[in-house]
Design a protein around this motif. Sequence first.
Motif, PDB file in Angstrom:
ATOM      1  N   MET A   1       0.839  -1.191   0.000  1.00 42.65           N
ATOM      2  CA  MET A   1       0.000   0.000   0.000  1.00 42.65           C
ATOM      3  C   MET A   1       0.880   1.250   0.000  1.00 42.65           C
ATOM      4  N   THR A   2       0.440   2.269  -0.691  1.00 42.11           N
ATOM      5  CA  THR A   2       1.196   3.511  -0.735  1.00 42.11           C
ATOM      6  C   THR A   2       0.915   4.324   0.531  1.00 42.11           C
ATOM      7  N   PRO A   3       1.822   5.232   0.888  1.00 40.94           N
ATOM      8  CA  PRO A   3       1.559   6.101   2.045  1.00 40.94           C
ATOM      9  C   PRO A   3       0.249   6.876   1.906  1.00 40.94           C
ATOM     10  N   ASP A   4      -0.071   7.324   0.703  1.00 41.44           N
ATOM     11  CA  ASP A   4      -1.316   8.071   0.504  1.00 41.44           C
ATOM     12  C   ASP A   4      -2.536   7.198   0.774  1.00 41.44           C
ATOM     13  N   GLU A   5      -2.488   5.942   0.338  1.00 39.54           N
ATOM     14  CA  GLU A   5      -3.604   5.026   0.578  1.00 39.54           C
ATOM     15  C   GLU A   5      -3.788   4.772   2.070  1.00 39.54           C
ATOM     16  N   ILE A   6      -2.679   4.618   2.778  1.00 41.16           N
ATOM     17  CA  ILE A   6      -2.752   4.394   4.223  1.00 41.16           C
ATOM     18  C   ILE A   6      -3.243   5.644   4.929  1.00 41.16           C
ATOM     19  N   THR A   7      -2.743   6.800   4.521  1.00 39.30           N
ATOM     20  CA  THR A   7      -3.184   8.063   5.111  1.00 39.30           C
ATOM     21  C   THR A   7      -4.696   8.210   4.988  1.00 39.30           C
ATOM     22  N   GLU A   8      -5.226   7.861   3.832  1.00 39.31           N
ATOM     23  CA  GLU A   8      -6.665   7.991   3.589  1.00 39.31           C
ATOM     24  C   GLU A   8      -7.487   7.121   4.541  1.00 39.31           C
ATOM     25  N   LEU A   9      -6.945   5.961   4.913  1.00 41.00           N
ATOM     26  CA  LEU A   9      -7.675   5.038   5.776  1.00 41.00           C
ATOM     27  C   LEU A   9      -7.805   5.547   7.212  1.00 41.00           C
ATOM     28  N   PHE A  10      -6.966   6.525   7.580  1.00 44.60           N
ATOM     29  CA  PHE A  10      -7.012   7.058   8.941  1.00 44.60           C
ATOM     30  C   PHE A  10      -7.293   8.562   8.975  1.00 44.60           C
ATOM     31  N   THR A  11      -7.693   9.122   7.843  1.00 42.99           N
ATOM     32  CA  THR A  11      -8.053  10.537   7.785  1.00 42.99           C
ATOM     33  C   THR A  11      -9.577  10.654   7.806  1.00 42.99           C
ATOM     34  N   ARG A  12     -10.090  11.290   8.835  1.00 45.89           N
ATOM     35  CA  ARG A  12     -11.532  11.368   9.040  1.00 45.89           C
ATOM     36  C   ARG A  12     -12.168  12.365   8.089  1.00 45.89           C
ATOM     37  N   SER A  13     -13.478  12.351   8.044  1.00 52.03           N
ATOM     38  CA  SER A  13     -14.196  13.217   7.113  1.00 52.03           C
ATOM     39  C   SER A  13     -13.994  14.698   7.415  1.00 52.03           C
ATOM     40  N   ASP A  14     -13.553  15.019   8.654  1.00 51.19           N
ATOM     41  CA  ASP A  14     -13.272  16.420   8.981  1.00 51.19           C
ATOM     42  C   ASP A  14     -11.840  16.817   8.630  1.00 51.19           C
ATOM     43  N   GLY A  15     -11.077  15.883   8.021  1.00 46.31           N
ATOM     44  CA  GLY A  15      -9.720  16.177   7.585  1.00 46.31           C
ATOM     45  C   GLY A  15      -8.632  15.842   8.589  1.00 46.31           C
ATOM     46  N   SER A  16      -9.006  15.436   9.798  1.00 44.90           N
ATOM     47  CA  SER A  16      -8.008  15.127  10.822  1.00 44.90           C
ATOM     48  C   SER A  16      -7.503  13.694  10.686  1.00 44.90           C
ATOM     49  N   TYR A  17      -6.225  13.501  11.033  1.00 43.18           N
ATOM     50  CA  TYR A  17      -5.631  12.162  11.038  1.00 43.18           C
ATOM     51  C   TYR A  17      -5.772  11.599  12.449  1.00 43.18           C
ATOM     52  N   ALA A  18      -6.345  10.412  12.566  1.00 43.13           N
ATOM     53  CA  ALA A  18      -6.549   9.809  13.881  1.00 43.13           C
ATOM     54  C   ALA A  18      -6.340   8.303  13.781  1.00 43.13           C
ATOM     55  N   PHE A  19      -5.358   7.806  14.531  1.00 41.02           N
ATOM     56  CA  PHE A  19      -5.052   6.379  14.554  1.00 41.02           C
ATOM     57  C   PHE A  19      -4.970   5.913  16.001  1.00 41.02           C
ATOM     58  N   ALA A  20      -5.473   4.721  16.270  1.00 40.65           N
ATOM     59  CA  ALA A  20      -5.288   4.089  17.573  1.00 40.65           C
ATOM     60  C   ALA A  20      -5.423   2.582  17.406  1.00 40.65           C
ATOM     61  N   ARG A  21      -4.701   1.856  18.238  1.00 40.20           N
ATOM     62  CA  ARG A  21      -4.844   0.395  18.304  1.00 40.20           C
ATOM     63  C   ARG A  21      -5.150   0.033  19.758  1.00 40.20           C
ATOM     64  N   TRP A  22      -5.515  -1.212  19.970  1.00 43.50           N
ATOM     65  CA  TRP A  22      -5.799  -1.671  21.322  1.00 43.50           C
ATOM     66  C   TRP A  22      -4.524  -1.628  22.162  1.00 43.50           C
ATOM     67  N   GLY A  23      -4.677  -1.152  23.405  1.00 45.16           N
ATOM     68  CA  GLY A  23      -3.541  -1.093  24.305  1.00 45.16           C
ATOM     69  C   GLY A  23      -3.599  -2.142  25.392  1.00 45.16           C
ATOM     70  N   ARG A  24      -4.559  -3.065  25.293  1.00 46.86           N
ATOM     71  CA  ARG A  24      -4.742  -4.109  26.307  1.00 46.86           C
ATOM     72  C   ARG A  24      -5.341  -5.338  25.640  1.00 46.86           C
ATOM     73  N   PRO A  25      -5.268  -6.509  26.286  1.00 46.43           N
ATOM     74  CA  PRO A  25      -5.920  -7.692  25.722  1.00 46.43           C
ATOM     75  C   PRO A  25      -7.410  -7.462  25.537  1.00 46.43           C
ATOM     76  N   ILE A  26      -7.970  -8.073  24.514  1.00 42.81           N
ATOM     77  CA  ILE A  26      -9.393  -7.899  24.207  1.00 42.81           C
ATOM     78  C   ILE A  26     -10.202  -8.986  24.912  1.00 42.81           C
ATOM     79  N   ALA A  27     -11.159  -8.550  25.725  1.00 41.60           N
ATOM     80  CA  ALA A  27     -12.042  -9.471  26.444  1.00 41.60           C
ATOM     81  C   ALA A  27     -13.457  -9.283  25.901  1.00 41.60           C
ATOM     82  N   PRO A  28     -13.914 -10.173  25.026  1.00 42.59           N
ATOM     83  CA  PRO A  28     -15.182  -9.943  24.321  1.00 42.59           C
ATOM     84  C   PRO A  28     -16.404 -10.551  25.004  1.00 42.59           C
ATOM     85  N   VAL A  29     -17.565  -9.986  24.666  1.00 40.20           N
ATOM     86  CA  VAL A  29     -18.850 -10.576  25.001  1.00 40.20           C
ATOM     87  C   VAL A  29     -19.807 -10.231  23.867  1.00 40.20           C
ATOM     88  N   VAL A  30     -20.691 -11.164  23.531  1.00 36.63           N
ATOM     89  CA  VAL A  30     -21.622 -10.978  22.419  1.00 36.63           C
ATOM     90  C   VAL A  30     -23.040 -11.184  22.931  1.00 36.63           C
TER      91      VAL A  30
END
Length: 208
Positions: free
Chosen positions: A1-30
């Motif tokens: 993937m190109t940097p531009d393609e990756i940038t687009e995936l984390f650029t919100r509709s208001d133009g801001s760049y926002a990225f986050a990943r999980w910082g702890r183990p995931i404990a799910p419930v459904v």
Amino acid sequence: MTPDEITELFTRSDGSYAFARWGRPIAPVVFGVEDATLGVVKGALEAVCQMAGHTMAETDPELGVNFMVFFFRDWDELRHVPDLDRLIPDLVPLVERLETADANQYRIFRFDESGAIRACFVFLRMDDHLSAVPADTLALSQVVQSMLLWSDTAFTDRSPLAVTPGGATVLRPEIGALIRAAYDPVMPACADDPSHALRLAARVGQAQ
């Protein structure tokens, strides 16, 4: 993937760049599904976590569970879920907006003091469209979209999944590579500078 393609995936509709990943183990419930579907959702989560190098847990020491998935037929059902308004203080106006928009899904993230994801709530209104999607496809799609804080427009034009010639639904290889790069221990858990996308692109390139 190109940097531009990756940038687009984390650029919100208001133009801001926002990225986050999980910082702890995931404990799910459904909620709202039979045991068979529950197994499909947890299986998809296990597979994506293993691919990313992230971990799962039975419980979260702070929250008990931190990844909640709700299946239901009508948004109004959320108004009657005990204590849900304590987890989501703006629940009533949110439900009203989703009803007005005739939405069939919504996702809410919560973050810790470092900016990493600490919790995720996924709401799926099983209308005719979602009901027609195979359970394994729906589960994989929702898990992938919950592993990172993607842009609100990231997958509006193209799904993160693809269909193989044999008919199986799988994660697109470039999206899988991007998730692995995002969970590289040397990468930050959150970022608001578009230069972060350059670092992700370099790691995706090394992996490939």
